[in-house]
Scaffold this motif. Structure first.
Motif, PDB file in Angstrom:
ATOM      1  N   ARG A 113       0.832  -1.199   0.000  1.00  0.00           N
ATOM      2  CA  ARG A 113       0.000   0.000   0.000  1.00  0.00           C
ATOM      3  C   ARG A 113       0.870   1.255   0.000  1.00  0.00           C
ATOM      4  N   ARG A 114       1.881   1.249   0.854  1.00  0.00           N
ATOM      5  CA  ARG A 114       2.705   2.460   0.973  1.00  0.00           C
ATOM      6  C   ARG A 114       3.608   2.682  -0.238  1.00  0.00           C
ATOM      7  N   LEU A 115       3.999   1.579  -0.887  1.00  0.00           N
ATOM      8  CA  LEU A 115       4.884   1.722  -2.049  1.00  0.00           C
ATOM      9  C   LEU A 115       4.103   1.860  -3.348  1.00  0.00           C
ATOM     10  N   GLY A 116       2.810   1.537  -3.291  1.00  0.00           N
ATOM     11  CA  GLY A 116       2.008   1.548  -4.512  1.00  0.00           C
ATOM     12  C   GLY A 116       2.338   0.369  -5.424  1.00  0.00           C
ATOM     13  N   VAL A 117       2.666  -0.782  -4.834  1.00  0.00           N
ATOM     14  CA  VAL A 117       2.933  -2.001  -5.615  1.00  0.00           C
ATOM     15  C   VAL A 117       2.041  -3.121  -5.072  1.00  0.00           C
ATOM     16  N   THR A 118       1.994  -4.249  -5.780  1.00  0.00           N
ATOM     17  CA  THR A 118       1.156  -5.356  -5.320  1.00  0.00           C
ATOM     18  C   THR A 118       1.762  -5.976  -4.065  1.00  0.00           C
ATOM     19  N   GLN A 119       0.957  -6.745  -3.369  1.00  0.00           N
ATOM     20  CA  GLN A 119       1.451  -7.399  -2.157  1.00  0.00           C
ATOM     21  C   GLN A 119       2.576  -8.381  -2.503  1.00  0.00           C
ATOM     22  N   LYS A 124       8.307  -9.740  -2.100  1.00  0.00           N
ATOM     23  CA  LYS A 124       9.635 -10.018  -2.691  1.00  0.00           C
ATOM     24  C   LYS A 124      10.671  -9.018  -2.199  1.00  0.00           C
ATOM     25  N   ILE A 125      10.323  -7.743  -2.277  1.00  0.00           N
ATOM     26  CA  ILE A 125      11.263  -6.692  -1.864  1.00  0.00           C
ATOM     27  C   ILE A 125      11.650  -6.894  -0.403  1.00  0.00           C
ATOM     28  N   LYS A 126      10.641  -7.115   0.408  1.00  0.00           N
ATOM     29  CA  LYS A 126      10.856  -7.229   1.850  1.00  0.00           C
ATOM     30  C   LYS A 126      11.761  -8.421   2.177  1.00  0.00           C
ATOM     31  N   HIS A 127      11.486  -9.553   1.550  1.00  0.00           N
ATOM     32  CA  HIS A 127      12.289 -10.741   1.868  1.00  0.00           C
ATOM     33  C   HIS A 127      13.699 -10.650   1.310  1.00  0.00           C
ATOM     34  N   LYS A 128      13.860  -9.967   0.198  1.00  0.00           N
ATOM     35  CA  LYS A 128      15.229  -9.762  -0.311  1.00  0.00           C
ATOM     36  C   LYS A 128      16.014  -8.871   0.649  1.00  0.00           C
ATOM     37  N   LEU A 129      15.368  -7.871   1.179  1.00  0.00           N
ATOM     38  CA  LEU A 129      16.053  -6.991   2.140  1.00  0.00           C
ATOM     39  C   LEU A 129      16.324  -7.713   3.462  1.00  0.00           C
ATOM     40  N   LYS A 130      15.375  -8.538   3.889  1.00  0.00           N
ATOM     41  CA  LYS A 130      15.592  -9.323   5.116  1.00  0.00           C
ATOM     42  C   LYS A 130      16.774 -10.270   4.927  1.00  0.00           C
ATOM     43  N   GLN A 131      16.868 -10.848   3.711  1.00  0.00           N
ATOM     44  CA  GLN A 131      17.981 -11.767   3.432  1.00  0.00           C
ATOM     45  C   GLN A 131      19.323 -11.020   3.533  1.00  0.00           C
ATOM     46  N   VAL A 132      19.342  -9.778   3.075  1.00  0.00           N
ATOM     47  CA  VAL A 132      20.556  -8.955   3.214  1.00  0.00           C
ATOM     48  C   VAL A 132      20.893  -8.791   4.695  1.00  0.00           C
ATOM     49  N   MET A 133      19.878  -8.494   5.495  1.00  0.00           N
ATOM     50  CA  MET A 133      20.081  -8.324   6.938  1.00  0.00           C
ATOM     51  C   MET A 133      20.629  -9.609   7.556  1.00  0.00           C
ATOM     52  N   LEU A 134      20.069 -10.732   7.119  1.00  0.00           N
ATOM     53  CA  LEU A 134      20.486 -12.022   7.667  1.00  0.00           C
ATOM     54  C   LEU A 134      21.956 -12.309   7.363  1.00  0.00           C
ATOM     55  N   GLU A 135      22.339 -12.099   6.090  1.00  0.00           N
ATOM     56  CA  GLU A 135      23.720 -12.415   5.705  1.00  0.00           C
ATOM     57  C   GLU A 135      24.707 -11.432   6.319  1.00  0.00           C
ATOM     58  N   ARG A 136      24.254 -10.201   6.503  1.00  0.00           N
ATOM     59  CA  ARG A 136      25.120  -9.168   7.055  1.00  0.00           C
ATOM     60  C   ARG A 136      25.582  -9.520   8.475  1.00  0.00           C
ATOM     61  N   ASP A 137      24.680 -10.040   9.284  1.00  0.00           N
ATOM     62  CA  ASP A 137      24.991 -10.273  10.696  1.00  0.00           C
ATOM     63  C   ASP A 137      25.333 -11.728  11.016  1.00  0.00           C
ATOM     64  N   PRO A 308      21.886 -11.628  -4.963  1.00  0.00           N
ATOM     65  CA  PRO A 308      20.447 -11.805  -4.774  1.00  0.00           C
ATOM     66  C   PRO A 308      20.034 -13.267  -4.775  1.00  0.00           C
ATOM     67  N   MET A 309      19.154 -13.616  -3.877  1.00  0.00           N
ATOM     68  CA  MET A 309      18.630 -14.984  -3.826  1.00  0.00           C
ATOM     69  C   MET A 309      17.455 -15.065  -4.789  1.00  0.00           C
ATOM     70  N   PRO A 310      17.452 -16.102  -5.672  1.00  0.00           N
ATOM     71  CA  PRO A 310      16.341 -16.199  -6.625  1.00  0.00           C
ATOM     72  C   PRO A 310      14.998 -16.324  -5.898  1.00  0.00           C
ATOM     73  N   TYR A 311      13.975 -15.757  -6.538  1.00  0.00           N
ATOM     74  CA  TYR A 311      12.643 -15.735  -5.939  1.00  0.00           C
ATOM     75  C   TYR A 311      12.166 -17.136  -5.569  1.00  0.00           C
ATOM     76  N   ARG A 312      12.481 -18.131  -6.443  1.00  0.00           N
ATOM     77  CA  ARG A 312      11.999 -19.488  -6.153  1.00  0.00           C
ATOM     78  C   ARG A 312      12.603 -20.037  -4.867  1.00  0.00           C
ATOM     79  N   LEU A 313      13.848 -19.628  -4.542  1.00  0.00           N
ATOM     80  CA  LEU A 313      14.446 -20.072  -3.282  1.00  0.00           C
ATOM     81  C   LEU A 313      13.911 -19.271  -2.105  1.00  0.00           C
ATOM     82  N   LEU A 314      13.677 -17.996  -2.391  1.00  0.00           N
ATOM     83  CA  LEU A 314      13.167 -17.121  -1.342  1.00  0.00           C
ATOM     84  C   LEU A 314      11.789 -17.595  -0.893  1.00  0.00           C
TER      85      LEU A 314
END
Ligand code: ZN
Length: 321
Positions: A113-119, A124-137, A308-314
């Motif tokens: 809703r806030r980004l104006g994109v589909t859920q 996808k965006i959120k989980h890719k960013l979470k994956q970055v957080m995971l690998e970072r720490d 980036p982790m492929p969507y199918r793995l994510l």
């Protein structure tokens, strides 16, 4: 396991979030976001990924850098998570903003809703960013005094039995590094296969410095954390709400209370394979709570260094969060 305290758990101190107008001023345009990505990718100036050349010309029509020596054309976002969608960078940065500046996390419906994109796109965006957080720490170890406890995510509303070993729950270890005076410093949250000696020994090797000094309750498998060479003290707590108030476990209980509030307040359900990413998101924010504004460029910096982790793995299974 400590009973997770209810709504009256204390909060560790958090710095004020970056206000939305200030965010818009710094990251509101595509050019601003692109400049942050380029500075993160090539902090010492352009470097050709093929030959290491430093001279380039800009192919302005396609936003590409062309190496003067080998003529290879490179996009600053190639090979990064930002290349995996066709969304403008400013949408990605808005997602980073919402993910890092909200203490409770944000559902993909709300993010969409806030980004104006589909859920689905928001997910996808959120989980890719979470994956970055995971690998970072992933490889940072706790040092000094550490409070540790066992906990579970999920399953609570399925009517299954509560407590240790209940079906449908994902076990994880929560550990909080504190100062010698008992002030919280850093948090580590790791999914484990079960609360057995082997899992705990392997958790300790990955997550604890051999010089740290750990306190836990009497759960038998916690003895295995001493395999890493650290000191381990068992504090008998009994059970129930009284155990949750044991001062020695104040911050690990607080963290668990906050996680529970965040998860139940934001997400309907989390499937087991996504649990590490939800934990990573919570851990990432907690560990940077004194410098919330800097999380935006820092996460962008980490993002251009994460394959980036492929969507199918994510998305190995349906997730309704
Ligand atoms: Zn080159």
């Amino acid at each position: 396991m400590q009973a997770i305290a209810g709504s009256n758990h204390p909060c560790p101190q958090w710095e004020r979030v970056l206000a939305e107008p200030a965010f818009e001023q710094q990251y509101g345009t595509e050019e601003q976001c692109r400049a942050v990505v380029i500075a993160s990718r090539w902090p010492k100036g352009f470097e050709c990924p093929a030959c290491g050349g430093r001279q380039y010309s800009l192919v302005t029509t396609r936003d590409l850098y062309q190496c003067t020596s080998c003529r290879r054309q490179t996009s600053p976002i190639a090979g990064t998570i930002f290349a995996s969608t066709h969304l403008p960078l400013r949408i990605w940065f808005r997602a980073i903003y919402h993910l890092t500046q909200t203490k409770q996390g944000i559902s993909s419906i709300e993010l969409g809703r806030r980004l104006g994109v589909t859920q689905t796109t928001a997910w996808k965006i959120k989980h890719k960013l979470k994956q970055v957080m995971l690998e970072r720490d992933a490889n940072k170890r706790l040092i000094g005094r550490v409070e540790i406890d066992d906990a579970y995510l999920g399953g609570e509303r399925s009517g299954g039995k509560r407590g240790r070993g209940a079906p449908g729950k994902t076990p994880f270890v929560a550990a909080v590094e504190t100062t010698p005076e008992g002030k919280p410093v850093r948090l580590k949250l790791r999914r484990v296969t079960s609360f057995c000696d082997k899992a705990m020994s392997s958790f300790a090797k990955r997550s604890l410095d051999p010089n740290c000094s750990v306190v836990s309750d009497g759960l038998r498998c916690f003895a295995s954390i001493a395999d890493v060479g650290c000191a381990h003290e068992v504090i008998k707590t009994g059970s129930g709400p009284k155990a949750a108030r044991t001062p020695a476990f104040k911050w690990v209980n607080t963290a668990l209370g906050n996680i529970k509030a965040a998860i139940t307040g934001t997400y309907r359900a989390i499937s087991s394979q996504h649990v590490p990413r939800y934990l990573a998101e919570f851990e990432y924010r907690f560990n940077r709570r004194y410098d919330l504004a800097s999380m935006i460029p820092r996460l962008a910096w980490a993002a251009v260094r994460t394959t980036p982790m492929p969507y199918r793995l994510l998305k190995l299974a349906e997730c309704c969060a």
